[in-house]
Scaffold this active site. Structure first.
Site, PDB file in Angstrom:
ATOM      1  N   HIS A  61     -44.658  37.518 -66.814  1.00  0.00           N
ATOM      2  CA  HIS A  61     -43.209  37.773 -66.768  1.00  0.00           C
ATOM      3  C   HIS A  61     -42.502  37.180 -67.992  1.00  0.00           C
ATOM      4  O   HIS A  61     -41.417  36.616 -67.889  1.00  0.00           O
ATOM      5  CB  HIS A  61     -42.598  37.204 -65.471  1.00  0.00           C
ATOM      6  CG  HIS A  61     -42.930  38.023 -64.260  1.00  0.00           C
ATOM      7  ND1 HIS A  61     -42.235  39.148 -63.901  1.00  0.00           N
ATOM      8  CD2 HIS A  61     -43.911  37.881 -63.328  1.00  0.00           C
ATOM      9  CE1 HIS A  61     -42.755  39.661 -62.788  1.00  0.00           C
ATOM     10  NE2 HIS A  61     -43.789  38.920 -62.424  1.00  0.00           N
ATOM     11  N   GLU A  69     -47.885  37.081 -60.550  1.00  0.00           N
ATOM     12  CA  GLU A  69     -48.193  38.381 -61.156  1.00  0.00           C
ATOM     13  C   GLU A  69     -48.557  38.276 -62.645  1.00  0.00           C
ATOM     14  O   GLU A  69     -47.813  38.722 -63.502  1.00  0.00           O
ATOM     15  CB  GLU A  69     -46.995  39.325 -60.989  1.00  0.00           C
ATOM     16  CG  GLU A  69     -46.649  39.559 -59.526  1.00  0.00           C
ATOM     17  CD  GLU A  69     -45.391  40.383 -59.335  1.00  0.00           C
ATOM     18  OE1 GLU A  69     -45.354  41.159 -58.375  1.00  0.00           O
ATOM     19  OE2 GLU A  69     -44.431  40.244 -60.116  1.00  0.00           O
ATOM     20  N   ASP A  92     -37.511  36.311 -67.417  1.00  0.00           N
ATOM     21  CA  ASP A  92     -38.457  37.332 -66.950  1.00  0.00           C
ATOM     22  C   ASP A  92     -38.741  38.290 -68.110  1.00  0.00           C
ATOM     23  O   ASP A  92     -38.230  38.102 -69.218  1.00  0.00           O
ATOM     24  CB  ASP A  92     -37.913  38.065 -65.710  1.00  0.00           C
ATOM     25  CG  ASP A  92     -39.042  38.405 -64.750  1.00  0.00           C
ATOM     26  OD1 ASP A  92     -39.928  39.183 -65.145  1.00  0.00           O
ATOM     27  OD2 ASP A  92     -39.049  37.884 -63.616  1.00  0.00           O
TER      28      ASP A  92
HETATM   29  C1  TNX Z   1     -42.196  40.403 -56.970  1.00  0.00           C
HETATM   30  S1  TNX Z   1     -41.830  37.618 -55.859  1.00  0.00           S
HETATM   31  C2  TNX Z   1     -41.830  39.503 -57.950  1.00  0.00           C
HETATM   32  C3  TNX Z   1     -40.581  39.712 -58.694  1.00  0.00           C
HETATM   33  C4  TNX Z   1     -39.897  40.994 -58.296  1.00  0.00           C
HETATM   34  C5  TNX Z   1     -39.961  41.153 -56.803  1.00  0.00           C
HETATM   35  C6  TNX Z   1     -39.223  42.337 -56.293  1.00  0.00           C
HETATM   36  C7  TNX Z   1     -42.435  37.344 -57.213  1.00  0.00           C
HETATM   37  C8  TNX Z   1     -42.943  36.022 -57.360  1.00  0.00           C
HETATM   38  N1  TNX Z   1     -42.484  38.308 -58.149  1.00  0.00           N
HETATM   39  O1  TNX Z   1     -40.825  39.688 -60.075  1.00  0.00           O
HETATM   40  O2  TNX Z   1     -38.575  40.949 -58.724  1.00  0.00           O
HETATM   41  O3  TNX Z   1     -41.314  41.258 -56.404  1.00  0.00           O
HETATM   42  O4  TNX Z   1     -39.152  42.363 -54.888  1.00  0.00           O
END
Ligand code: TNX
Length: 510
Positions: free
Chosen positions: A251, A315, A180
């Protein structure tokens, strides 16, 4: 009153498909012997002998005073099912596979006194099993837990313990989130800086990220390939598969910190990201960068034999691609309406590569709008409507909606709950989740606010038990589950799990 007298029925979590209690019991003693295929026999001894001290010598076949485990293709209970019969003269288990036999071993432990979960000999315990007939099989094929070791590098022994705890609850998949923005934990021989640089950050968010405070403490670590290979083998013997996740193209700030050429401004030096939240720094769209990730996957598949490899895709902020001429050119060449579509391009190339190894990709639901590979399994996280969207798109779906499966959310809004990310997810809500027609379900333990393993356990249990039951059993009454979950705490006590009590009675002290 003896604690066990309070429950007329044996307490099995997750609840089996059918359970009939008959009169009488069978007691395991030094005379009891074991008849089982070699791997099952090893597992039975590994899981029963430390606490009972019983040697369970090998028997030549089923017979009196024997624990017999038999493979039978025609037992009619699916690849993970089993039939377990305890009579006054012994135990008989049948299953179509050794995985099914393994789940029967877990049920057998739950029929024994809770002391069976101890790691050293328990004196003065009568190892009695009530006479029962159990026919059992899971409702869903995929029952998992995501453990985020990127935000905090949880120690390797905890990963073993976590696998044990998954197996206790018949959860068959550990989704290991290995990379990440805040850390890269998978050793890659070809690119050592991924862990040497990307495995360490200078400081971390302290308190809630919105407060903007830092702990001024360097944190890091990684797992070697050999360590992970051993973990994979250990898990496999318990029926647990490990799916690794290399999260790209977003990420990825830790990777870009290690190898700036992967980023959109190669002359810029980025640190491994210290704070939680989403970095706007993402991988660029050069062929060399795709090759780099392919090289990483080459090493990854050599360590993790599981058919599924998760390649992230969640994301991905578009800022850098929108500002990049190379990204715009690439999008135009591909006939994409905008640079956001480059997410699909990235993932399709990785899926093609992994298909060459006979592997399938798993991706987060952001891919749905960007032409995911036809054989992708979608991890639908942004609510139940995303589960439905993935399903109606014809994809295999693992249902992970944050509303019901994000175990990093606090369990209550009580003032003394340990600090958590936003959102509250109480146990009854997890238990009440109905995933519908999907491949399976999984609980998420994102670790931004879980720096220590006791906190992971606090957030995981009992809610992961509820996930296990949603995944394994037919829907049931919450009140009935709550009774079993409460009794089940006795086992977690013996295992030393720092669970959150089903009904907390005193303030929490973390
Ligand atoms: C969203 S769930 C994210 C993570 C975070 C999380 C915290 C997802 C695919 N991405 O990077 O840790 O929310 O709840």
């Amino acid at each position: 009153m003896d604690r066990r007298d309070r429950y007329a029925l044996p307490v099995i979590v997750p609840r089996p498909r059918s359970l009939t209690v008959c009169s009488g019991h069978f007691e395991l003693t030094r005379q009891s012997s074991l008849y089982a295929p070699p791997a099952t026999a090893a597992l039975v001894r590994e899981l029963l002998s430390p606490a009972t001290g019983l040697p369970l010598p090998e028997a030549g076949g089923p017979g009196p005073d024997t624990l017999a485990f038999r493979l039978d293709d025609d037992c009619g209970l699916g690849p993970e099912g089993y039939r377990l019969t305890v009579t006054e003269t012994g135990v008989d288990v049948v299953a179509a596979t050794e995985v099914g036999l393994g789940w029967a071993v877990q049920t057998l432990r739950q029929l024994l006194p809770a002391e069976v979960y101890a790691s050293d000999p328990q004196l003065g315990v009568a190892w009695r099993l009530p006479c029962v007939e159990i026919a059992d099989e899971p409702r869903y094929r995929w029952r998992g837990a995501l453990l985020d070791v990127a935000r905090w590098c949880h120690p390797l022994p905890f990963l073993y313990r976590f696998v044990d705890l998954l197996a206790v609850h018949k959860l068959n998949t550990l989704h290991l989130h290995l990379t990440d923005d805040q850390g890269w934990r998978f050793e890659v021989h070809r690119y050592p800086l991924l862990t040497e640089v990307g495995g360490w950050r200078n400081e971390s968010s302290a308190g809630h990220v919105s407060q903007g405070r830092f702990d001024h403490t360097r944190h890091g670590g990684f797992y070697t390939q050999d360590q992970l290979r051993d973990l994979v083998g250990y898990a496999a013997r318990r029926g647990v598969r490990i799916m690794p996740e290399i999260d790209v193209p977003g990420h990825t700030q830790a990777a870009i910190a290690a190898y700036p050429r992967l980023g959109n401004e190669p002359s810029r030096r980025l640190p491994v990201r210290p704070e939680w939240g989403i970095s706007t720094h993402v991988l660029n769209v050069e062929d060399a960068t795709v090759s780099f990730v392919r090289d990483v996957l080459d090493e990854l598949v050599d360590v993790f034999p599981f058919e599924y490899v998760h390649v992230g895709g969640d994301e991905v902020p578009g800022d850098e691609w929108r500002a990049s001429e190379a990204a715009q050119r690439r999008a135009a060449e591909l006939g994409l309406p905008n640079v956001a579509g480059l997410l699909g391009w990235w993932t399709r190339q990785l899926a093609d590569h992994l298909r060459g190894y006979g592997r399938r990709v798993a991706v987060w639901d952001e891919l749905l709008e960007h032409r995911p590979p036809h054989d992708a399994t979608i991890f639908a996280w942004r609510g139940e409507q995303r589960v439905e969207a993935a399903r109606s798109g014809g994809f295999d779906v693992v249902a992970v909606p944050y509303t019901h499966t994000y175990l990093d959310w606090a369990e209550s809004d009580d003032a003394d709950e340990p600090l958590a990310i936003n959102g509250v997810l109480p146990l009854p809500k997890v238990y009440g989740y109905r995933p519908g027609d999907v491949l399976g379900v999984q609980g998420q333990l994102w670790s931004e606010y879980l720096p220590r393993t006791e906190l992971v356990e606090w957030r995981a249990f009992p809610r992961l038990g509820a996930i296990a039951e949603v995944g394994w059993s037919e829907p049931g009454e919450y009140a009935e589950f709550e009774r079993r979950a409460t009794a089940h705490q006795e086992r977690l006590d013996v295992l030393g799990v720092r669970y959150r009590p089903v009904k907390p009675t005193s303030a929490v002290d973390f």
